[in-house]
Design an enzyme around this catalytic site. Structure first.
Site, short mmCIF file in Angstrom:
data_model
loop_
_atom_site.label_atom_id
_atom_site.label_comp_id
_atom_site.label_asym_id
_atom_site.label_seq_id
_atom_site.Cartn_x
_atom_site.Cartn_y
_atom_site.Cartn_z
N CYS A 95 30.92 -26.13 -62.92
CA CYS A 95 31.29 -24.84 -63.48
C CYS A 95 30.78 -24.65 -64.90
O CYS A 95 30.82 -23.56 -65.45
CB CYS A 95 32.80 -24.68 -63.45
N ASP A 110 40.72 -10.68 -61.05
CA ASP A 110 41.66 -11.80 -60.90
C ASP A 110 40.92 -12.97 -60.27
O ASP A 110 39.69 -12.94 -60.15
CB ASP A 110 42.85 -11.34 -60.05
#
Ligand SMILES: Cc1cc2nc3c(=O)[nH]c(=O)nc-3n(C[C@H](O)[C@H](O)[C@H](O)COP(=O)(O)OP(=O)(O)OC[C@H]3O[C@@H](n4cnc5c(N)ncnc54)[C@H](O)[C@@H]3O)c2cc1C
Length: 752
Positions: A418, A452
């Site tokens: 990530c 979200d």
């Protein structure tokens, strides 16, 4: 690092002993075998050099002096390391079969798993105090525990029995005695344990004559050294029984002890007997002079594990070391279908025996000599040898591309996982410029207008959460990478309160030989599938391409059976709880720079492999409403989103931020993920008030792959939520802050 290779041939090294380690080192030096990838399977992430063990026991060198960090050596080499023990080998299918991961196929295999001390007919009842010399990686820990255990019962006299009549047992008996006399000055756990005793009595017990293989002069010198320490030698006495506190011999006499060090002659690992290959009388694999098994030309047996049929040699590291270049050359010849070369063992070798107090005894061609100069010579030879393997250097970035390990500057190292995300600022601006945020369909319940962890779509009465992730592998193990990809993606669903049901897989497999691509894709898919099965979800489709690197991602959907635990659900007075420690991005960045130690890597893996399915229990049992999972934008990036969406402020306590153990060390080395500056800049633009000098605060900007959950928990439930998390495998879960009233002109987030 990132040695995910798609070569035609796979060479597998089982065990990273003296011979196999030479092959890894050749790889590190750029001497690769063309068209071949190298995989090392080892039962431990550390290899030890036995020649140095006596000096470590004597306290003359630290334990690290005899250890090779296989993770760092492999990273340096572009060799893939798998820390696992195979359950068996399928020689027909040419596969190593494991209990806890997919099988690994090989084109050629070199077995170098050493030997173990012999327990010939000895009955063992009760193990306290019994310390076998192998596995050597854990010998000192086990010895220390045994001494500590003995100290709980009696602190007057420590009674030690060293069993074995070879050179190794004499070295251990002498060096331990030498250390005992210095114990008050030592700073190691073993010194503290020994310091609890007033006296130590050491007995050296052997079924044969002690040092029987040595010339008379050397034996005399050994005997003198033993006497100087007051070590009693009992030879020609065979131990038949060991019980807690007692040894029994063939003549039924007994002897009391607190610690027994078992250092008898070498016998074969029982694993070798399961292979169906021809063995010698002691169970070692019989080989031809080229080191290949007499029963299977695709299998080499080296070091202690092999016995050359026509020229057997004693089981000694010097032979294992000399076999290294022959093995390397014969692996190369095997891949290139050329005739192998023969290994001719040397007739004798220089024996150097460390007897402690900086003294050693030497023997060469019948001559015997002793003294501190001999010790210095041994120390020099041992240090030179081990240092060749402790020269880790920068990590290899691409095994397919270049045979020379590049030396990337820190600035040029782009993080994977990530940490390879586009910055949040670029992403936000892209969405603004393209105006895609506004939903134009009634089925979008949660979309980009209130971003979200996952989007939520409604079809009739059913709400479905959908999310996607994709990143390049930070690991050299496609199976591990597959598991991480799945855990990371499913985490988005859990953080919304959705139950995973299905996923599509996207994968990019490096250009290369079809056989290598097949192997890689299979292991990757097995890892993804493992985690999806744990989540009771299915792989229902996907897409694959060839490309320059290994990358993968999932698009996963889940059933939304409760109202979504949205980022905008924080309430004033909520306590902020983090389930897992921070520092994953830092760990991965260190790994790419080859600064992460193997023990730290094990911890990193452990943290990453813990999935976030606990979210569903937190919602059901404690009605937690506000939740997000920490990913590439770091904890602060996610908290900023929560605070903005909930119209509140937050205060974090720097001292309460849970971090992985290695975080401070790596931070002090100046290591940071390549996404760190973008995360820092996003927090600065947002107006977060923080002190970046504090290493704990720095972890708030660290991108997490498979990060933990950040929860808003009503104050009255805080205790029970933390208790629940701790009881369910989240010992580091912590409350690190609280939610406050909207802040007006003050910073919306403060880290104090
Ligand atoms: C105290 C002591 C001192 C010694 N000093 C000397 C000396 O000074 N000079 C000398 O010549 N010899 C010495 N020896 C002998 C020497 O240690 C061995 O001969 C030598 O280590 C053999 O090397 P190897 O590569 O075969 O195996 P090892 O060095 O034992 O390496 C085997 C490796 O395989 C791994 N392994 C084991 N089982 C498995 C498995 N199932 N799957 C995966 N991996 C596995 C182990 O963790 C280990 O890293 C000494 C021995 C002892 C006990």
């Amino acid at each position: 690092m990132n040695s995910t290779s798609t070569q035609q041939f796979r060479i597998v090294l089982l065990g990273a002993g003296h011979t196999n380690a030479h092959v890894i080192r050749q790889w590190a030096m750029g001497n690769r075998i063309e068209n071949a990838e190298l995989v090392c399977v080892s039962d431990s992430a550390t290899a030890t050099y036995s020649g140095m063990l006596p000096a470590v026991v004597a306290g003359d060198v630290p334990r690290a002096a005899m250890e090779i960090d296989l993770l760092r050596l492999a990273q340096r080499s572009g060799c893939r390391l798998i820390v696992a023990t195979p359950a068996r080998i399928d020689r027909i299918e040419r596969k190593l079969i494991f209990g806890d991961r997919p099988s690994l196929d090989y084109d050629v295999l070199s077995i170098g798993i050493g030997s173990q001390p012999s327990w010939n007919d000895v009955m063992v009842a009760g193990h306290s105090g019994l310390v076998a010399i192998k596995p050597m990686q854990t010998f000192l820990d086990r010895l220390t525990s045994a001494v500590e255990y003995a100290a709980q019962r009696n602190r007057d006299m420590l009674r030690v029995a060293v069993i074995g009549g070879g050179v190794a047992s004499v070295e251990i008996a002498c060096c331990l005695s030498g250390r005992f006399s210095q114990r008050q000055k030592g700073t190691d756990q073993l010194d503290f344990a020994l310091a609890q005793f007033r006296e130590m009595q050491v007995r050296l017990i052997s079924a044969t004559e002690v040092g029987g293989e040595l010339v008379a002069g050397t034996r005399r010198r050994l005997s003198k050294a033993l006497k100087q320490y007051g070590i009693q030698t009992i030879d020609r006495q065979k131990v038949t029984h060991i019980e807690d506190g007692r040894l029994m011999f063939t003549d039924r006499s007994t002897s009391e002890f607190d610690v027994v060090i078992w250092a008898t002659g070498a016998i074969a690992s029982p694993f070798l007997a399961t292979l169906g290959l021809e063995t010698d009388g002691r169970g070692f694999l019989l080989t031809n002079a080229d080191l290949s098994s007499v029963s299977d030309s695709r299998i080499f047996a080296v070091g202690d594990s092999g016995t050359i049929r026509d020229t057997p040699t004693p089981k000694a590291g010097v032979y294992a070391v000399r076999q290294g270049p022959i093995l390397f050359e014969n692996l190369r010849r095997f891949v290139n279908e050329q005739a192998p070369i023969r290994y001719l063992p040397q007739r004798g070798f220089l024996k150097l025996i460390n007897v402690g107090r900086h003294t050693a005894i030497g023997e060469y061609r019948g001559l015997s000599f002793a003294g501190s100069r001999v010790w210095k010579l041994k120390h020099r030879i041992d240090t030179k040898f081990i240092e060749m393997y402790q020269d880790y250097g920068p990590a290899m970035t691409d095994t397919n591309a270049s045979p020379e390990p590049p030396a990337p500057s820190d600035a040029s190292i782009k993080c994977l996982g990530c940490g390879g995300k586009l910055s949040s600022e670029i992403l936000r601006e892209t969405l603004r410029l393209t105006n895609v945020s506004r939903a134009n369909s009634d089925s979008v319940v949660i979309g980009l207008d209130q971003p979200d962890d996952a989007a939520i779509l409604r079809f009739g009465d059913q709400e479905v959460a959908i999310t996607t992730d994709y990143f390049a592998t930070p690991f050299d193990d496609p199976y591990l990478f597959g598991r991480i990809v799945a855990i990371h993606t499913l985490s988005d669903l859990y953080a919304m309160g959705a139950t995973p049901s299905a996923a599509l897989v996207n994968m990019e497999i490096p250009f290369g030989h079809p056989k290598g691509q097949q192997r890689l894709a299979t292991e990757l898919m097995a890892g993804i599938n493992h985690e999806l099965q744990l989540a009771s979800a299915n792989i229902v489709g996907g897409h694959s391409i060839e490309g320059p690197r290994l990358a993968a991602g999932l698009t996963a959907i889940g059933r939304q059976s409760c109202s979504a635990t949205k980022k905008g659900n924080l309430r004033v007075g909520d306590q902020l709880v983090l389930t897992k420690p921070l520092g994953v991005g830092l760990g991965l960045a260190a790994m790419m720079r080859n600064e992460l130690k193997s023990v730290e890597f094990s911890r990193l893996k452990e943290v990453m492999l813990q999935n976030n399915s606990i979210a569903l229990y937190l919602i059901t049992n404690f009605q937690v409403q506000a939740m997000t999972d920490i990913t590439g934008f770091g904890l602060l990036g996610h908290l900023m989103e929560m605070v903005s969406a909930s119209f509140v402020s937050a205060e974090l306590d720097a001292e309460k931020i849970p971090t992985i153990e290695f975080t401070q060390r790596l931070n002090e080395l100046g290591i940071a993920s390549s996404l760190y500056p973008a995360n820092l800049s996003a927090a600065t633009s947002f107006g977060v008030d923080f002190n970046e000098e504090d290493w704990r605060v720095a972890t708030l900007f660290d991108p997490q792959t498979c990060g933990g959950l950040l929860l808003g928990v009503p104050s009255r439930k805080l205790g029970s939520v933390l208790d629940f998390l701790k009881q369910h495998g989240y010992p580091e879960a912590a409350c690190l802050g609280r939610v406050g009233e909207p802040s007006g002109n003050l910073p919306a987030i403060r880290v104090i």
